[in-house]
Write a protein that holds these residues in place. Structure first.
Motif, PDB file in Angstrom:
ATOM      1  N   ASP A 132       0.814  -1.220   0.000  1.00 29.92           N
ATOM      2  CA  ASP A 132       0.000   0.000   0.000  1.00 29.92           C
ATOM      3  C   ASP A 132       0.846   1.268   0.000  1.00 29.92           C
ATOM      4  O   ASP A 132       0.417   2.299  -0.504  1.00 29.92           O
ATOM      5  CB  ASP A 132      -0.885   0.050   1.259  1.00 29.92           C
ATOM      6  CG  ASP A 132      -1.891  -1.064   1.315  1.00 29.92           C
ATOM      7  OD1 ASP A 132      -2.453  -1.401   0.268  1.00 29.92           O
ATOM      8  OD2 ASP A 132      -2.107  -1.603   2.413  1.00 29.92           O
ATOM      9  N   LEU A 133       2.026   1.179   0.611  1.00 27.08           N
ATOM     10  CA  LEU A 133       2.794   2.368   0.957  1.00 27.08           C
ATOM     11  C   LEU A 133       4.277   2.114   0.775  1.00 27.08           C
ATOM     12  O   LEU A 133       4.767   1.030   1.102  1.00 27.08           O
ATOM     13  CB  LEU A 133       2.504   2.701   2.433  1.00 27.08           C
ATOM     14  CG  LEU A 133       3.499   3.525   3.223  1.00 27.08           C
ATOM     15  CD1 LEU A 133       3.314   5.003   2.916  1.00 27.08           C
ATOM     16  CD2 LEU A 133       3.302   3.298   4.716  1.00 27.08           C
ATOM     17  N   VAL A 134       4.988   3.123   0.277  1.00 28.50           N
ATOM     18  CA  VAL A 134       6.442   3.151   0.356  1.00 28.50           C
ATOM     19  C   VAL A 134       6.833   4.471   0.990  1.00 28.50           C
ATOM     20  O   VAL A 134       6.044   5.428   1.016  1.00 28.50           O
ATOM     21  CB  VAL A 134       7.136   2.972  -1.020  1.00 28.50           C
ATOM     22  CG1 VAL A 134       6.953   1.565  -1.541  1.00 28.50           C
ATOM     23  CG2 VAL A 134       6.676   3.998  -2.027  1.00 28.50           C
ATOM     24  N   GLU A 135       8.037   4.499   1.524  1.00 20.33           N
ATOM     25  CA  GLU A 135       8.539   5.710   2.172  1.00 20.33           C
ATOM     26  C   GLU A 135      10.001   5.888   1.805  1.00 20.33           C
ATOM     27  O   GLU A 135      10.626   4.968   1.263  1.00 20.33           O
ATOM     28  CB  GLU A 135       8.368   5.611   3.689  1.00 20.33           C
ATOM     29  CG  GLU A 135       9.134   4.461   4.313  1.00 20.33           C
ATOM     30  CD  GLU A 135       8.860   4.281   5.794  1.00 20.33           C
ATOM     31  OE1 GLU A 135       7.722   4.511   6.249  1.00 20.33           O
ATOM     32  OE2 GLU A 135       9.802   3.902   6.507  1.00 20.33           O
ATOM     33  N   ARG A 136      10.519   7.073   2.093  1.00 20.46           N
ATOM     34  CA  ARG A 136      11.948   7.312   1.911  1.00 20.46           C
ATOM     35  C   ARG A 136      12.424   8.299   2.962  1.00 20.46           C
ATOM     36  O   ARG A 136      11.629   9.009   3.571  1.00 20.46           O
ATOM     37  CB  ARG A 136      12.272   7.807   0.509  1.00 20.46           C
ATOM     38  CG  ARG A 136      11.754   9.189   0.192  1.00 20.46           C
ATOM     39  CD  ARG A 136      12.179   9.582  -1.208  1.00 20.46           C
ATOM     40  NE  ARG A 136      11.624  10.864  -1.602  1.00 20.46           N
ATOM     41  CZ  ARG A 136      11.903  11.448  -2.734  1.00 20.46           C
ATOM     42  NH1 ARG A 136      12.741  10.880  -3.589  1.00 20.46           N
ATOM     43  NH2 ARG A 136      11.364  12.607  -3.042  1.00 20.46           N
ATOM     44  N   HIS A 137      13.743   8.312   3.160  1.00 21.06           N
ATOM     45  CA  HIS A 137      14.361   9.147   4.175  1.00 21.06           C
ATOM     46  C   HIS A 137      15.410  10.033   3.496  1.00 21.06           C
ATOM     47  O   HIS A 137      16.512   9.565   3.195  1.00 21.06           O
ATOM     48  CB  HIS A 137      14.970   8.276   5.269  1.00 21.06           C
ATOM     49  CG  HIS A 137      13.986   7.284   5.811  1.00 21.06           C
ATOM     50  ND1 HIS A 137      12.963   7.651   6.651  1.00 21.06           N
ATOM     51  CD2 HIS A 137      13.826   5.966   5.567  1.00 21.06           C
ATOM     52  CE1 HIS A 137      12.232   6.579   6.932  1.00 21.06           C
ATOM     53  NE2 HIS A 137      12.732   5.551   6.284  1.00 21.06           N
ATOM     54  N   PRO A 138      15.077  11.304   3.233  1.00 22.84           N
ATOM     55  CA  PRO A 138      15.986  12.174   2.491  1.00 22.84           C
ATOM     56  C   PRO A 138      17.223  12.607   3.267  1.00 22.84           C
ATOM     57  O   PRO A 138      18.187  13.071   2.660  1.00 22.84           O
ATOM     58  CB  PRO A 138      15.124  13.380   2.121  1.00 22.84           C
ATOM     59  CG  PRO A 138      13.985  13.359   3.064  1.00 22.84           C
ATOM     60  CD  PRO A 138      13.775  11.931   3.461  1.00 22.84           C
ATOM     61  N   LEU A 139      17.231  12.435   4.586  1.00 21.87           N
ATOM     62  CA  LEU A 139      18.353  12.923   5.375  1.00 21.87           C
ATOM     63  C   LEU A 139      19.297  11.820   5.855  1.00 21.87           C
ATOM     64  O   LEU A 139      20.297  12.112   6.508  1.00 21.87           O
ATOM     65  CB  LEU A 139      17.842  13.719   6.589  1.00 21.87           C
ATOM     66  CG  LEU A 139      16.955  14.922   6.258  1.00 21.87           C
ATOM     67  CD1 LEU A 139      16.544  15.631   7.551  1.00 21.87           C
ATOM     68  CD2 LEU A 139      17.644  15.876   5.302  1.00 21.87           C
ATOM     69  N   GLY A 140      18.983  10.563   5.569  1.00 18.07           N
ATOM     70  CA  GLY A 140      19.888   9.529   6.038  1.00 18.07           C
ATOM     71  C   GLY A 140      19.569   8.148   5.522  1.00 18.07           C
ATOM     72  O   GLY A 140      18.426   7.829   5.197  1.00 18.07           O
ATOM     73  N   SER A 141      20.613   7.336   5.444  1.00 18.07           N
ATOM     74  CA  SER A 141      20.463   5.931   5.096  1.00 18.07           C
ATOM     75  C   SER A 141      19.800   5.194   6.265  1.00 18.07           C
ATOM     76  O   SER A 141      19.653   5.742   7.365  1.00 18.07           O
ATOM     77  CB  SER A 141      21.826   5.322   4.775  1.00 18.07           C
ATOM     78  OG  SER A 141      22.720   5.480   5.859  1.00 18.07           O
ATOM     79  N   GLN A 142      19.409   3.944   6.017  1.00 11.95           N
ATOM     80  CA  GLN A 142      18.728   3.167   7.055  1.00 11.95           C
ATOM     81  C   GLN A 142      19.105   1.700   6.875  1.00 11.95           C
ATOM     82  O   GLN A 142      18.834   1.113   5.826  1.00 11.95           O
ATOM     83  CB  GLN A 142      17.211   3.352   6.944  1.00 11.95           C
ATOM     84  CG  GLN A 142      16.436   2.787   8.095  1.00 11.95           C
ATOM     85  CD  GLN A 142      14.954   3.133   8.002  1.00 11.95           C
ATOM     86  OE1 GLN A 142      14.350   3.023   6.947  1.00 11.95           O
ATOM     87  NE2 GLN A 142      14.385   3.548   9.115  1.00 11.95           N
ATOM     88  N   ALA A 143      19.756   1.129   7.894  1.00  9.62           N
ATOM     89  CA  ALA A 143      20.200  -0.262   7.843  1.00  9.62           C
ATOM     90  C   ALA A 143      19.332  -1.129   8.752  1.00  9.62           C
ATOM     91  O   ALA A 143      18.988  -0.716   9.864  1.00  9.62           O
ATOM     92  CB  ALA A 143      21.662  -0.375   8.267  1.00  9.62           C
ATOM     93  N   PHE A 144      18.982  -2.326   8.262  1.00  6.63           N
ATOM     94  CA  PHE A 144      18.183  -3.300   9.014  1.00  6.63           C
ATOM     95  C   PHE A 144      19.012  -4.557   9.196  1.00  6.63           C
ATOM     96  O   PHE A 144      19.409  -5.196   8.221  1.00  6.63           O
ATOM     97  CB  PHE A 144      16.894  -3.639   8.256  1.00  6.63           C
ATOM     98  CG  PHE A 144      15.957  -2.484   8.139  1.00  6.63           C
ATOM     99  CD1 PHE A 144      14.978  -2.269   9.093  1.00  6.63           C
ATOM    100  CD2 PHE A 144      16.064  -1.593   7.089  1.00  6.63           C
ATOM    101  CE1 PHE A 144      14.109  -1.181   8.991  1.00  6.63           C
ATOM    102  CE2 PHE A 144      15.204  -0.505   6.972  1.00  6.63           C
ATOM    103  CZ  PHE A 144      14.220  -0.301   7.928  1.00  6.63           C
TER     104      PHE A 144
END
Length: 165
Positions: free
Chosen positions: A74-86
């Motif tokens: 339903d949804l995607v998102e993004r983070h313009p100020l930083g990477s994100q590790a899982f």
């Protein structure tokens, strides 16, 4: 009728436009701690926008509820100020959905499924789905930007695609 997206094998090469595959694939790069520990060095391109809201790298723990396939995105998102590790703390695979940016909106969606023990790092500004462990709940260490500024953009699909194996 919704669009069908098939899950692709998760490889470092296939995932490179969106981020880094974090996994151990060979011997350690370095032996440390009096020869008792192997270090697999610098596995992700962490990136935090400088000078915006005094951001810094932080480590959080996420407890995510199980999802099943087929999965409706339903949804995607993004983070313009930083990477994100899982980084998974258990052996539960998780669904990774990503898209390149096309004029401020997500382009074609691609889907990957991790193998147990694989982690990922999403590059700054990469459109991605929410954390979705498949078949069982999962716990993850997440390394991302903590701080001020607007670091979350969401895009809701009018016709959500369906992710299938």
């Amino acid at each position: 009728m919704s669009r069908i997206i098939r899950i692709e094998p998760l490889t470092a090469e296939a995932f490179a436009p969106f981020g880094d595959l974090i996994e151990v694939t060979g011997p350690p790069d370095r032996i440390i701690n009096q020869g008792m520990c192997g270090r697999h060095h610098d596995l992700a391109r962490l990136d935090f926008a400088p000078g915006i809201g005094e951001g810094r790298a932080g480590i959080s723990l996420f407890d995510a509820q199980a999802r099943v396939l087929p999965y409706r995105l339903d949804l995607v998102e993004r983070h313009p100020l930083g990477s994100q590790a899982f980084l998974p703390l258990d052996q539960v695979p998780f669904l990774v959905t990503v898209a390149e940016d096309e004029g401020g909106a997500p382009g074609p969606v691609r889907a990957f499924l991790t193998r147990p023990g694989q982690g990922i790092n999403l590059l700054r500004n990469t459109w991605h789905g929410v954390l979705a462990p498949i078949g069982a709940p999962g716990r993850y260490a997440v390394v991302d930007r903590i701080g001020g500024g607007t670091n979350l953009e969401e895009h809701w699909f009018e016709a959500p695609p369906e992710i299938r194996a």
